[in-house]
Design a protein around this motif. Sequence first.
Motif: not given
Length: 368
Positions: A196-202, A223-233, A303-309
Motif C-alpha cells: 500500500n504505497f499511498r499509506d507508506f508515503v503518507n 537502506a543504501i543497497e535498496m536506494a541503489q536501484k534508483t534510476p540514473s542517467v 528505504a530508511l523509512h521502510s526499516l522503521g527509522l
Amino acid sequence: MSNLLQANTKVMNIKYLIDMFSKGIKKNITQLIPENIRSYLRYILKLIKIIPLAISEVRLAYNYAYDFTNFIRWSSVRGSSTQTQLGALITMDYHRIEKGLALKEPKVGFGTDIIERLLSNLWEYQKKYGVDEIVQISINTLVAYYEFNLNNSLKNDRLYHELLNLKEIIPADIKVHQGGVLKITGKQIIESSQINFRDFVNSRYSIRHFAPIDVEISLIEKAIEMAQKTPSVCNRQSSKVHIFTSNEDKSKVLKFQNGNRGFGEQISKVLIVTSDLQNFVSAGERNQSWIDGGMFSMSLVYALHSLGLGTCCLNWSVQHQTDTNLKQVAGIKDSEVVIMMIAVGHLPNELNVAQSPRKNICEVMIVH
C-alpha cells in the motif's frame, strides 16, 4: 463640542504651516544647489538603489562560475583522464546496448558505432586499471548482443574474436553474471510491488525528535543497497553516501547547515549524499548531478523509512564558500557535488510532526 472643533482647527492650521514651511525650505535649498550638483546627487541616489541588486547578481554569477569550473574540471567534456571518467563512458555504452536489447523488437545489428567505441574503451581501461566488474559486465552485455544477432542470422566474426580475447583477461576470481537483459513477466513485477504505497508515503514525516538510541550501521547499509536501484542517467550511478557517526564529526558537518537547529544533537547518524561529476560527459548533463543525486536521496529516505527509522532532509542551498568549507571538513572529494544531508535516528514512542499540508492536486497536475 465647539471647544473640540476649535482645537481640531488649530491642529490642522499648525500642520498646514509646518508643511508649507518644509516645502519652502526644500524649494529654497533646491534653488541654492547648482544643477550639476543636483544631477550628481540624483545619480548617487540611483546607485544606492541599484548597488544591492548588483551585488546579488554578482554573487549569483560567482556561484554559477563555481559550478561551471567544477563541471569543466571533473566531467569528461574535455576527455576522460581518470578511472571513474573512463568507467562512466563504458557504463554509458554498455547500458545503451542493454536498452536496445530490451526493446519489444530490437533492430538486428543496431549500434555498431557504440560497439566499436565500447571495445576500444574496454581495452584502454583494462590496460590502465586492470579488470574489474565494469569490464566483466560489459563483456556479458556484448555476449548478449552477439547472441541476439546470431539468433537473427547475423554473425559478427570480429566481435566474436574480440570477445574471446577479452574473456582471456578475466581473472578467475571475478564472477559477475549481470549485464545484458533479463527475461521476466509482468505478473512477477506486479506481485513483487503489492504494497500500500499511498499509506507508506503518507506515513513518512520529517522527524525532528529522535529517541536516544544509536542507529546500527547495518541498517544504513541495507537502506543504501535498496536506494541503489534508483534510476540514473545511462545507469552511471554517480551517487555516494558519506556517513558521520561520532558526536564530534556530526557536530562539525552540521554547523554548516542551519536547518538542524533545536534537534541536531539528537541525530544518531548524519548522511551526506553527493554525486560525482566524473560520471558526466557533456554540456547537456551539466545539471544531471542534482537530478540523479536528488532521485537517489529520495529513494534512500524511503528505504530508511521502510526499516522503521526516522529521517529529516536537510537542504544544501548554500554559497560556494560554505560548500568548499564543508568538503574540506568532511573529507569529500572536490569532484563530488553535495546534494543534501539526511538526519537519521530511531523514532520515540510519541512525537510531534509538522502537518505540512500539500497543494491541491489541480495546482500540480496539468493534463495536455
